[in-house]
Write an enzyme that holds these catalytic residues in place. Structure first.
Site, PDB file in Angstrom:
ATOM      1  CB  THR A 231       1.448  -3.993  -9.017  1.00  0.00           C
ATOM      2  OG1 THR A 231       1.787  -4.478  -7.847  1.00  0.00           O
ATOM      3  CG2 THR A 231       0.130  -3.496  -9.237  1.00  0.00           C
TER       4      THR A 231
ATOM      5  CB  THR B 287      -0.988  -0.003   1.363  1.00  0.00           C
ATOM      6  OG1 THR B 287      -0.298  -0.079   2.426  1.00  0.00           O
ATOM      7  CG2 THR B 287      -1.769  -1.216   1.230  1.00  0.00           C
TER       8      THR B 287
ATOM      9  N   GLY C 113      -8.468  -8.600  -2.418  1.00  0.00           N
ATOM     10  CA  GLY C 113      -9.599  -7.656  -2.525  1.00  0.00           C
ATOM     11  C   GLY C 113     -10.785  -7.943  -1.870  1.00  0.00           C
TER      12      GLY C 113
ATOM     13  NE  ARG D 189     -12.705  -4.011   3.947  1.00  0.00           N
ATOM     14  CZ  ARG D 189     -11.905  -4.238   2.697  1.00  0.00           C
ATOM     15  NH1 ARG D 189     -11.181  -5.347   2.856  1.00  0.00           N
ATOM     16  NH2 ARG D 189     -11.807  -3.328   2.142  1.00  0.00           N
TER      17      ARG D 189
ATOM     18  CE  LYS E 248      -1.523  -6.076  -4.661  1.00  0.00           C
ATOM     19  NZ  LYS E 248      -2.097  -4.806  -5.392  1.00  0.00           N
TER      20      LYS E 248
ATOM     21  N   GLY F 262      -5.457  -5.135   2.198  1.00  0.00           N
ATOM     22  CA  GLY F 262      -5.126  -3.924   2.037  1.00  0.00           C
ATOM     23  C   GLY F 262      -5.626  -2.980   3.268  1.00  0.00           C
ATOM     24  NE  ARG F 263     -10.023   0.511   0.302  1.00  0.00           N
ATOM     25  CZ  ARG F 263      -9.955  -0.289  -1.035  1.00  0.00           C
ATOM     26  NH1 ARG F 263     -10.050  -1.302  -1.042  1.00  0.00           N
ATOM     27  NH2 ARG F 263     -10.012   0.510  -2.382  1.00  0.00           N
TER      28      ARG F 263
ATOM     29  CG  HIS G  37      -4.519  -1.571  -7.622  1.00  0.00           C
ATOM     30  ND1 HIS G  37      -3.264  -2.032  -8.213  1.00  0.00           N
ATOM     31  CD2 HIS G  37      -4.462  -0.724  -6.837  1.00  0.00           C
ATOM     32  CE1 HIS G  37      -2.512  -1.054  -7.576  1.00  0.00           C
ATOM     33  NE2 HIS G  37      -2.951  -0.293  -6.732  1.00  0.00           N
TER      34      HIS G  37
ATOM     35  CD  GLN H 159       3.995  -2.568  -5.671  1.00  0.00           C
ATOM     36  OE1 GLN H 159       4.112  -1.893  -5.053  1.00  0.00           O
ATOM     37  NE2 GLN H 159       3.640  -2.399  -7.031  1.00  0.00           N
TER      38      GLN H 159
END
Ligand SMILES: Cc1cc2nc3c(=O)[nH]c(=O)nc-3n(C[C@H](O)[C@H](O)[C@H](O)COP(=O)(O)O)c2cc1C
Ligand SMILES: CC(C)CC(=O)C(=O)O
Length: 408
Positions: A154, A77, A307, A310, A251, A329-330, A275, A126
């Site tokens: 990527t 990230t 992706g 959660r 990726k 990621g997030r 992504h 990355q």
């Protein structure tokens, strides 16, 4: 109280200036793909077995030969160091403490060397290929010298995704106080104070290269579109092989043809990814593409799903469909915003606890027990249930029935 990743997201929303939060949280254009990454998981239901001894559970695995305590990889990230000072270092240390893997972005605030000096292996690097191949080569050489184990190329940023929130917020690097963000910055003085401990507020890996503008701040899209090489093609994999002897991971694969080409080019792992919905909008949710890619690869490379994760149950679904591990990621960035390294560790604890509980309730105590029979493939929910948030807003505002904006 923080029970889940969404709780961490709400904490991050409060702690970060609006432009930084929306840079992290947002997606491209109508955010269809951002939403589809989530709704794809909702389409799959479990098929649980009863009366299985689940008193001993094991979610450990290996990825490219590296032993992991949990099948989680922190994805690359860019600008994580704007979420918290030394953000990349803190996240890499958290990953190591929790037996996960950390991937450092080319576009990080902390440098290749700073992260490797602070966090134990395994680390992945990355790569974005720059038009200046001298800079690209030197990044790869620095990653090798610093002991990174795999190069993660990527392949889905041929042009920066159209992130309209970043444009509206005037998100620039290094961030600046302007008339339009002044009040918001005042409301987030805690972040401003914390960031004063940051080593820098721009892309750390390029300070020595002369590629960064000396005085001006840059928009992410303006800068990367000037520097990234859109001519990159399969022949560049051969070139990368000539300068990097370790494993190469691709990726951003999202169809069977490319999965087959990746295998033919000797790639050791590929990451099914859009992504995080930040690039091409209206790609399907990553999980919906996973079975096609797994089938095309036929076990000749490891497949990682990236992706929309959660929940731990999301990870279990992806592994049941053939992924070796999942990238997030997030979720870890929300944790980083909430409480630095401890917050990233909390995000990993939440996910791994949920994985553990799901394995128990599913009657599949080990990751190796998971296959497609753990899912109700005969009861897949309909695709039309996944709605782009922007379309939902549009329909709501016009009092239209769901689906009318796209004719689904
Ligand atoms: C703030 C942010 C920055 C990102 N920067 C990069 C990057 O530099 N390189 C890259 O390959 N992917 C980047 N990504 C994509 C992530 O690696 C990953 O594919 C995505 O976040 C997965 O979706 P998730 O956030 O739903 O887990 C970034 C994602 C976010 C949220
Ligand atoms: C700084 C950006 C180039 C990082 C990125 O890839 C992203 O924001 O998705």
């Amino acid at each position: 109280m923080i029970c889940n990743i969404e709780d961490l997201r709400q904490r991050a929303r409060r702690r970060l200036p609006r432009a930084v939060f929306e840079y992290v949280d947002g997606g491209a254009e109508d955010e269809y793909t951002l939403g589809a990454n989530r709704s794809a998981f909702e389409r799959y239901l479990f098929r649980a077995r009863a009366l299985v001894d689940v008193s001993t559970r094991d979610q450990s695995t290996t990825v490219l030969g590296e032993k992991l305590a949990t099948p989680l990889i922190l994805g690359p990230t860019g600008l994580a160091g704007l979420v918290a000072p030394w953000g990349e270092v803190l996240a890499a240390k958290a990953a190591a403490n929790k037996g996960a893997l950390f991937t450092l972005s080319t576009m990080s605030i902390c440098t290749i060397e700073e992260v490797a000096a602070a966090a134990p292996p395994p680390l992945w690097f990355q790569l974005y290929v720059w038009k200046d191949r001298g800079i690209t080569r030197s990044l790869v050489e620095r990653a090798r010298a610093a002991g990174y184990r795999a190069l993660c190329l990527t392949v889905d940023v041929q042009d920066m995704g159209n992130r309209e929130k970043d444009r509206r917020n005037g998100f620039i690097v290094p961030p600046r106080v302007t008339l339009s963000n002044f009040l918001d910055v005042l409301r987030h003085l805690g972040w401003v104070m914390r960031m004063s401990r940051s080593p820098r507020a721009t892309f750390g890996n390029f300070i020595e290269t002369g590629a960064l503008p000396k005085k001006d701040a840059v928009s992410v899209a303006g800068f990367t579109n000037r520097q990234f090489d859109p001519s990159v093609s399969w022949k560049d994999i051969e070139w990368l092989r000539s300068i990097w002897s370790g494993p190469i991971v691709l990726k951003g694969i999202s169809c069977a043809e490319d999965a087959r080409l990746a295998v033919e080019h000797g790639v050791q792992a590929l990451i099914v990814s859009n992504h995080g919905g930040r690039q091409l909008d209206f790609l399907p949710g990553a999980l919906d593409v996973l079975p096609e890619v797994v089938d095309a690869v036929e076990g000749r490379a490891e497949v990682i799903l990236d992706g929309g994760i959660r929940r731990g149950s999301d990870v279990v679904k992806a592994i049941a469909l053939g992924a070796r591990a999942c990238m997030v990621g997030r979720p870890f960035l929300y944790g980083l915003a909430h409480d630095g390294q401890a917050g990233v560790e909390l995000s990993l604890d939440i996910l791994s606890k949920e994985i553990d509980r799901t394995l128990a309730l599913l009657g599949r105590p080990r990751l190796a027990d998971l296959d497609r029979s753990a899912l109700r493939l005969d009861m897949l929910h309909s695709q039309s249930e996944s709605r782009a948030p922007a379309l939902r807003v549009l329909e709501g505002a016009r009092g239209l029935p769901a689906g009318s904006a796209t004719g689904t």
